[in-house]
Design a protein around this motif. Structure first.
Motif, PDB file in Angstrom:
ATOM      1  N   PHE A 188       1.437  66.603  24.300  1.00 21.73           N
ATOM      2  CA  PHE A 188       2.964  67.042  24.397  1.00 21.73           C
ATOM      3  C   PHE A 188       3.101  67.895  22.973  1.00 21.73           C
ATOM      4  N   ALA A 189       3.648  69.088  22.888  1.00 18.55           N
ATOM      5  CA  ALA A 189       3.704  69.557  21.874  1.00 18.55           C
ATOM      6  C   ALA A 189       2.515  69.751  20.793  1.00 18.55           C
TER       7      ALA A 189
ATOM      8  N   THR B 276      10.347  72.048  29.030  1.00 13.87           N
ATOM      9  CA  THR B 276      10.634  71.152  27.988  1.00 13.87           C
ATOM     10  C   THR B 276       9.837  71.624  26.591  1.00 13.87           C
ATOM     11  N   HIS B 277       8.635  72.276  26.894  1.00 13.23           N
ATOM     12  CA  HIS B 277       7.960  72.990  25.969  1.00 13.23           C
ATOM     13  C   HIS B 277       8.815  73.874  25.240  1.00 13.23           C
TER      14      HIS B 277
ATOM     15  N   PHE C 227      11.184  73.470  22.743  1.00 12.83           N
ATOM     16  CA  PHE C 227      10.759  73.193  21.486  1.00 12.83           C
ATOM     17  C   PHE C 227      10.131  74.390  20.474  1.00 12.83           C
ATOM     18  N   LEU C 228      10.449  75.477  21.237  1.00  9.74           N
ATOM     19  CA  LEU C 228       9.850  76.813  20.470  1.00  9.74           C
ATOM     20  C   LEU C 228      11.173  77.351  20.034  1.00  9.74           C
TER      21      LEU C 228
ATOM     22  N   PRO D  31      14.936  73.201  17.110  1.00  7.02           N
ATOM     23  CA  PRO D  31      14.522  72.396  18.603  1.00  7.02           C
ATOM     24  C   PRO D  31      15.362  71.312  18.674  1.00  7.02           C
TER      25      PRO D  31
ATOM     26  N   LEU E  58       3.961  77.439  18.639  1.00  6.23           N
ATOM     27  CA  LEU E  58       3.333  76.187  17.955  1.00  6.23           C
ATOM     28  C   LEU E  58       1.910  76.165  18.043  1.00  6.23           C
TER      29      LEU E  58
ATOM     30  N   SER F 171      -1.301  74.127  16.560  1.00  2.00           N
ATOM     31  CA  SER F 171      -2.111  72.818  16.073  1.00  2.00           C
ATOM     32  C   SER F 171      -3.240  73.384  15.168  1.00  2.00           C
TER      33      SER F 171
ATOM     34  N   VAL G 280       2.631  77.185  23.176  1.00  2.00           N
ATOM     35  CA  VAL G 280       2.202  75.664  22.514  1.00  2.00           C
ATOM     36  C   VAL G 280       0.738  75.923  22.497  1.00  2.00           C
TER      37      VAL G 280
ATOM     38  N   SER H 252      -2.694  73.674  21.470  1.00  2.00           N
ATOM     39  CA  SER H 252      -3.204  72.541  20.980  1.00  2.00           C
ATOM     40  C   SER H 252      -4.344  72.620  20.289  1.00  2.00           C
TER      41      SER H 252
ATOM     42  N   VAL I 189       1.244  76.819  27.901  1.00  2.00           N
ATOM     43  CA  VAL I 189       1.014  75.631  27.265  1.00  2.00           C
ATOM     44  C   VAL I 189      -0.556  75.602  27.273  1.00  2.00           C
TER      45      VAL I 189
END
Length: 392
Positions: free
Chosen positions: A33-34, A256-257, A260-261, A265, A298, A300, A313, A315, A330
């Motif tokens: 997640f996230a 839900t993702h 968070f953008l 958030p 997002l 990573s 998002v 990862s 995602v």
């Protein structure tokens, strides 16, 4: 005055079939997640910040995916000589051995261990939601209420309420009605799968219910245990007024993702007073290369972006090659989107390879591509597609 002795039991053994391809090779609590987190990080971080050091994690389906992430519990300060993290796998050797058939059945199978530990309060939580909560606050409210169970509640959308245990709350927080996943919910007040039980009375009740159920078994907490406690007037509600999201379906996971953008958030995952901790990664810094463009996303560690990424998002280890476009999606660890490919409103599982010029998703339902799938060059997968298609 000594703090009450609290035991947290994290139920992490469910298959999570509503997440479809994402849980074919991993347990739901280990779903990313996230970008860098796993779903189980949220209850474990809540335990850490609530200063609860005795945490048991019940595993069953694809347990290696959970065990690899938990390691020895160090990220959550649970690597202790006495107490700390304990993983509870299925076992043999007693009448309670075997595979768990629901959450109440799982609690019944571990009841002897719980009695031996003798906590003042037993906190039972699931690992498929995103939220922050001080479990000690709920325990303190429970111990002063005379209740056998305290249900943490939240408000949900009316058209989504039938997915949850729905409660009716009267004066003083007393639960006057409870229905498990009802076809016609009486309210929009739902339990959010955090329960504080008085261990002795609850386990005694489980024994009696198990005898009544016979070969049918106890199934989930909402099937017989919670309704019985409610009927006897021994259930209380504890409203969680902050953010909470169940991410047990592909639609809710994707949506839900998206939350968070936002510039602000709903949860600050790096909040110094309540950070969400996870097992550390081994990736270098993210890099935006050549003509790479990033907007409202997002990134990573270890990601490499040479294409266009918007509202997504990424990862660890994701690669977006030159000329590729990723929008409102995602991407889980190790995904590669090759030159000229387009990914729109999709969830791509670990190590998916989207071939050059391929198109995945579009306006409409969320597309989903399963772990390590290879989408050939030039392939078109429409909105709402499942690839590979589920068996049956």
């Amino acid at each position: 005055m000594a703090l009450p002795k609290v035991l947290v039991l994290v139920l992490a053994g469910g298959k999570g079939s509503r997440l479809e391809l994402l849980t074919e090779q991993r347990a739901k609590p280990s779903v990313p997640f996230a970008g860098v987190y796993r779903l189980i990080d949220f209850p474990l971080s809540n335990c850490e910040h609530s200063k609860i050091a005795d945490v048991w994690v019940s595993v069953q389906y694809q347990p290696q995916s959970v065990n690899e992430h938990l390691a020895n519990g160090r990220p959550w300060d649970l690597d202790r000589t006495t107490g700390g993290l304990m993983v509870l796998p299925p076992f043999q050797g007693s009448e309670r051995g075997g595979f768990t058939e629901g959450t109440a059945d799982g609690l019944w199978r571990q009841s002897q261990l719980v009695r031996q530990f003798a906590p003042d309060a037993l906190v039972v939580v699931s690992a498929d939601a995103v939220y922050k909560l001080d479990y000690r606050d709920v325990v303190d409210a429970h111990l002063g209420s005379g209740a056998e169970v305290t249900m943490v509640t939240t408000e949900v959308a009316a058209d989504d309420a039938s997915r949850y245990g729905i409660v009716e709350v009267g004066e003083g927080g007393k639960v006057t009605g409870y229905a498990y996943k009802p076809d016609e919910p009486a309210t929009t007040t739902a339990t959010n799968e955090v329960f504080v039980f008085s261990p002795g009375p609850t386990l005694d009740r489980l024994e009696a219910l198990s005898d009544e159920a016979g070969e049918d078994g106890l199934e989930d907490l909402g099937d017989s245990l919670l309704p019985a406690q409610t009927r006897d007037g021994l259930a209380r509600a504890y409203p969680l007024n902050g953010y909470w999201r169940d991410v047990g379906t592909i639609e809710s996971y994707w949506r839900t993702h998206r939350e968070f953008l936002d510039e602000d958030p709903p949860l600050d995952l790096d909040d110094p007073s309540w950070p969400v901790h996870t097992r550390g990664g081994r990736h270098s810094a993210a890099r935006v290369l050549d003509d790479g463009q990033i907007e409202n996303s997002l990134l990573s560690g270890g990601t490499r972006v040479s294409g266009n990424v918007r509202g997504s998002v990424l990862s660890p280890g994701v690669v977006v090659e030159p000329g590729a476009t990723v929008v409102d999606s995602v991407l889980l660890p190790g995904v590669r989107v090759r030159s000229g490919a387009t990914v729109t409103r999709a969830v791509l599982d670990d190590n998916v390879d989207i071939g050059a010029g391929a198109s995945v998703g579009g306006d409409g339902d969320i597309a989903l591509v399963g772990r390590e799938a290879r989408v050939a060059d030039g392939t078109e997968l429409a909105a709402g597609a499942r690839y590979p298609e589920p068996e049956g």
